[in-house]
Design a protein around this motif. Structure first.
Motif, PDB file in Angstrom:
ATOM      1  N   LEU A 165       0.816  -0.921   0.148  1.00 44.02           N
ATOM      2  CA  LEU A 165      -0.006  -0.229  -0.041  1.00 44.02           C
ATOM      3  C   LEU A 165       0.965   1.277  -0.125  1.00 44.02           C
ATOM      4  N   LEU A 166       0.365   2.368  -0.423  1.00 46.38           N
ATOM      5  CA  LEU A 166       1.227   3.688  -0.695  1.00 46.38           C
ATOM      6  C   LEU A 166       0.569   4.580   0.356  1.00 46.38           C
ATOM      7  N   ILE A 167       1.386   5.319   1.048  1.00 44.59           N
ATOM      8  CA  ILE A 167       1.098   6.475   1.948  1.00 44.59           C
ATOM      9  C   ILE A 167       1.515   7.682   1.367  1.00 44.59           C
ATOM     10  N   THR A 168       0.799   8.618   1.251  1.00 49.07           N
ATOM     11  CA  THR A 168       1.519  10.026   0.875  1.00 49.07           C
ATOM     12  C   THR A 168       2.629  10.583   2.060  1.00 49.07           C
ATOM     13  N   PRO A 169       3.486  11.021   1.665  1.00 45.87           N
ATOM     14  CA  PRO A 169       4.528  11.756   2.597  1.00 45.87           C
ATOM     15  C   PRO A 169       4.030  12.474   3.640  1.00 45.87           C
ATOM     16  N   GLN A 170       2.816  13.210   3.420  1.00 48.27           N
ATOM     17  CA  GLN A 170       2.106  14.058   4.434  1.00 48.27           C
ATOM     18  C   GLN A 170       1.028  13.278   5.195  1.00 48.27           C
ATOM     19  N   ASN A 171       0.814  12.165   5.275  1.00 48.21           N
ATOM     20  CA  ASN A 171      -0.048  11.387   5.890  1.00 48.21           C
ATOM     21  C   ASN A 171       0.414  10.513   6.780  1.00 48.21           C
ATOM     22  N   THR A 172       1.512  11.007   7.667  1.00 45.68           N
ATOM     23  CA  THR A 172       2.227  10.024   8.334  1.00 45.68           C
ATOM     24  C   THR A 172       1.324   9.464   9.732  1.00 45.68           C
ATOM     25  N   GLU A 173       0.222  10.194   9.911  1.00 47.35           N
ATOM     26  CA  GLU A 173      -0.253   9.735  11.159  1.00 47.35           C
ATOM     27  C   GLU A 173      -1.185   8.518  10.721  1.00 47.35           C
ATOM     28  N   VAL A 174      -1.063   8.041   9.770  1.00 44.18           N
ATOM     29  CA  VAL A 174      -1.862   6.625   9.586  1.00 44.18           C
ATOM     30  C   VAL A 174      -0.973   5.461  10.011  1.00 44.18           C
ATOM     31  N   ILE A 175       0.619   5.776   9.984  1.00 47.41           N
ATOM     32  CA  ILE A 175       1.519   4.501   9.898  1.00 47.41           C
ATOM     33  C   ILE A 175       1.285   3.656  10.940  1.00 47.41           C
ATOM     34  N   PRO A 176       0.852   4.406  12.477  1.00 51.31           N
ATOM     35  CA  PRO A 176       0.763   3.467  13.493  1.00 51.31           C
ATOM     36  C   PRO A 176      -0.417   2.292  13.284  1.00 51.31           C
ATOM     37  N   PHE A 177      -1.398   3.224  12.736  1.00 53.75           N
ATOM     38  CA  PHE A 177      -2.511   2.344  12.275  1.00 53.75           C
ATOM     39  C   PHE A 177      -2.260   1.030  11.581  1.00 53.75           C
ATOM     40  N   TYR A 178      -1.429   1.175  10.546  1.00 58.40           N
ATOM     41  CA  TYR A 178      -0.950  -0.173   9.716  1.00 58.40           C
ATOM     42  C   TYR A 178       0.029  -0.746  10.427  1.00 58.40           C
ATOM     43  N   GLU A 179       1.003  -0.073  11.046  1.00 62.36           N
ATOM     44  CA  GLU A 179       1.920  -1.049  11.780  1.00 62.36           C
ATOM     45  C   GLU A 179       1.272  -1.783  12.921  1.00 62.36           C
ATOM     46  N   ALA A 180       0.045  -1.458  13.446  1.00 60.99           N
ATOM     47  CA  ALA A 180      -0.232  -2.271  14.708  1.00 60.99           C
ATOM     48  C   ALA A 180      -1.086  -3.255  13.824  1.00 60.99           C
ATOM     49  N   ARG A 181      -1.440  -3.533  12.764  1.00 58.49           N
ATOM     50  CA  ARG A 181      -1.964  -4.576  11.910  1.00 58.49           C
ATOM     51  C   ARG A 181      -0.814  -5.470  11.084  1.00 58.49           C
ATOM     52  N   GLY A 182       0.453  -5.147  11.271  1.00 61.86           N
ATOM     53  CA  GLY A 182       1.290  -6.084  10.809  1.00 61.86           C
ATOM     54  C   GLY A 182       2.120  -5.501   9.535  1.00 61.86           C
ATOM     55  N   TRP A 183       1.796  -4.155   9.170  1.00 57.25           N
ATOM     56  CA  TRP A 183       2.297  -3.461   7.925  1.00 57.25           C
ATOM     57  C   TRP A 183       3.776  -3.085   8.582  1.00 57.25           C
ATOM     58  N   SER A 184       4.734  -2.896   7.552  1.00 57.54           N
ATOM     59  CA  SER A 184       6.013  -2.270   7.773  1.00 57.54           C
ATOM     60  C   SER A 184       6.494  -1.456   6.633  1.00 57.54           C
ATOM     61  N   GLU A 185       7.211  -0.430   6.924  1.00 55.82           N
ATOM     62  CA  GLU A 185       7.654   0.496   5.698  1.00 55.82           C
ATOM     63  C   GLU A 185       8.759  -0.206   5.092  1.00 55.82           C
ATOM     64  N   MET A 186       8.891   0.113   3.868  1.00 56.34           N
ATOM     65  CA  MET A 186       9.819  -0.325   2.665  1.00 56.34           C
ATOM     66  C   MET A 186      10.600   0.692   2.406  1.00 56.34           C
ATOM     67  N   PRO A 187      11.942   0.693   2.054  1.00 55.14           N
ATOM     68  CA  PRO A 187      12.750   1.716   1.602  1.00 55.14           C
ATOM     69  C   PRO A 187      12.768   1.894   0.233  1.00 55.14           C
ATOM     70  N   VAL A 188      11.884   2.466  -0.427  1.00 53.71           N
ATOM     71  CA  VAL A 188      11.441   2.367  -1.859  1.00 53.71           C
ATOM     72  C   VAL A 188      11.085   3.932  -2.235  1.00 53.71           C
ATOM     73  N   ARG A 189      11.485   3.942  -3.543  1.00 50.83           N
ATOM     74  CA  ARG A 189      10.832   5.246  -4.181  1.00 50.83           C
ATOM     75  C   ARG A 189       9.701   4.791  -5.318  1.00 50.83           C
ATOM     76  N   ILE A 190       8.933   5.505  -5.303  1.00 46.74           N
ATOM     77  CA  ILE A 190       7.629   5.279  -6.502  1.00 46.74           C
ATOM     78  C   ILE A 190       7.860   6.232  -7.387  1.00 46.74           C
ATOM     79  N   LEU A 191       8.010   5.571  -8.790  1.00 47.67           N
ATOM     80  CA  LEU A 191       7.936   6.309  -9.967  1.00 47.67           C
ATOM     81  C   LEU A 191       6.461   6.236 -10.712  1.00 47.67           C
ATOM     82  N   THR A 192       6.001   7.214 -11.476  1.00 48.76           N
ATOM     83  CA  THR A 192       4.828   6.928 -12.081  1.00 48.76           C
ATOM     84  C   THR A 192       4.854   7.597 -13.528  1.00 48.76           C
ATOM     85  N   LYS A 193       4.142   7.200 -14.490  1.00 49.66           N
ATOM     86  CA  LYS A 193       4.096   7.720 -15.784  1.00 49.66           C
ATOM     87  C   LYS A 193       2.580   7.342 -16.137  1.00 49.66           C
TER      88      LYS A 193
END
Length: 143
Positions: free
Chosen positions: A111-139
């Motif tokens: 799942l993707l989280i916008t940089p300004q939406n950091t307040e949701v990170i604890p919600f996802y972490e509490a459900r087993g999600w973890s952050e990946m060190p990636v950059r997303i490109l789009t076209k």
């Protein structure tokens, strides 16, 4: 305890309410080219069972869109009406779409989280999600 129902998205019944929810969700959801009625209709031809809504008293109160390409899953537009957050709707939507993805054979989901939406990170972490060190490109393929 808030009473709610989860069900699959219905284009005619739910599109306008979902669009309004996404537009008012805050910094985490942007409404874009893929959110037009025609684009959502295309999504529904692929895996309609992965596009879910939560209803409270007959009103659309939350959404989640799951995607499955046969190898990886992706979560889009997990949103709950601001005044109903913290009542378990988001957790229930996420749990259900994860369960449906797993039933299809999905072993890894993003799942993707916008940089300004950091307040949701604890919600996802509490459900087993973890952050990946990636950059997303789009076209954009079709303007």
């Amino acid at each position: 305890m808030l009473t709610f129902t989860l069900r699959e998205f219905d284009l005619d019944r739910d599109y306008e309410a979902a669009l309004a929810l996404w537009r008012n969700a805050g910094p985490g959801i942007g409404v874009g080219l893929s959110d037009t009625r025609d684009e959502i209709a295309k999504k529904l031809t692929r895996d309609p069972d992965l596009f879910l809504v939560a209803e409270v008293a007959g009103r659309l109160a939350g959404t989640v869109i799951g995607g499955w390409d046969g190898r990886r899953g992706l979560i889009y537009h997990l949103a709950v009406a601001a005044e109903l957050r913290g009542n378990g709707l988001g957790a229930a939507l996420l749990r259900e779409v994860e369960s449906r993805l797993q039933a299809k054979g999905c072993r890894k989901v993003y799942l993707l989280i916008t940089p300004q939406n950091t307040e949701v990170i604890p919600f996802y972490e509490a459900r087993g999600w973890s952050e990946m060190p990636v950059r997303i490109l789009t076209k954009i393929l079709q303007p």
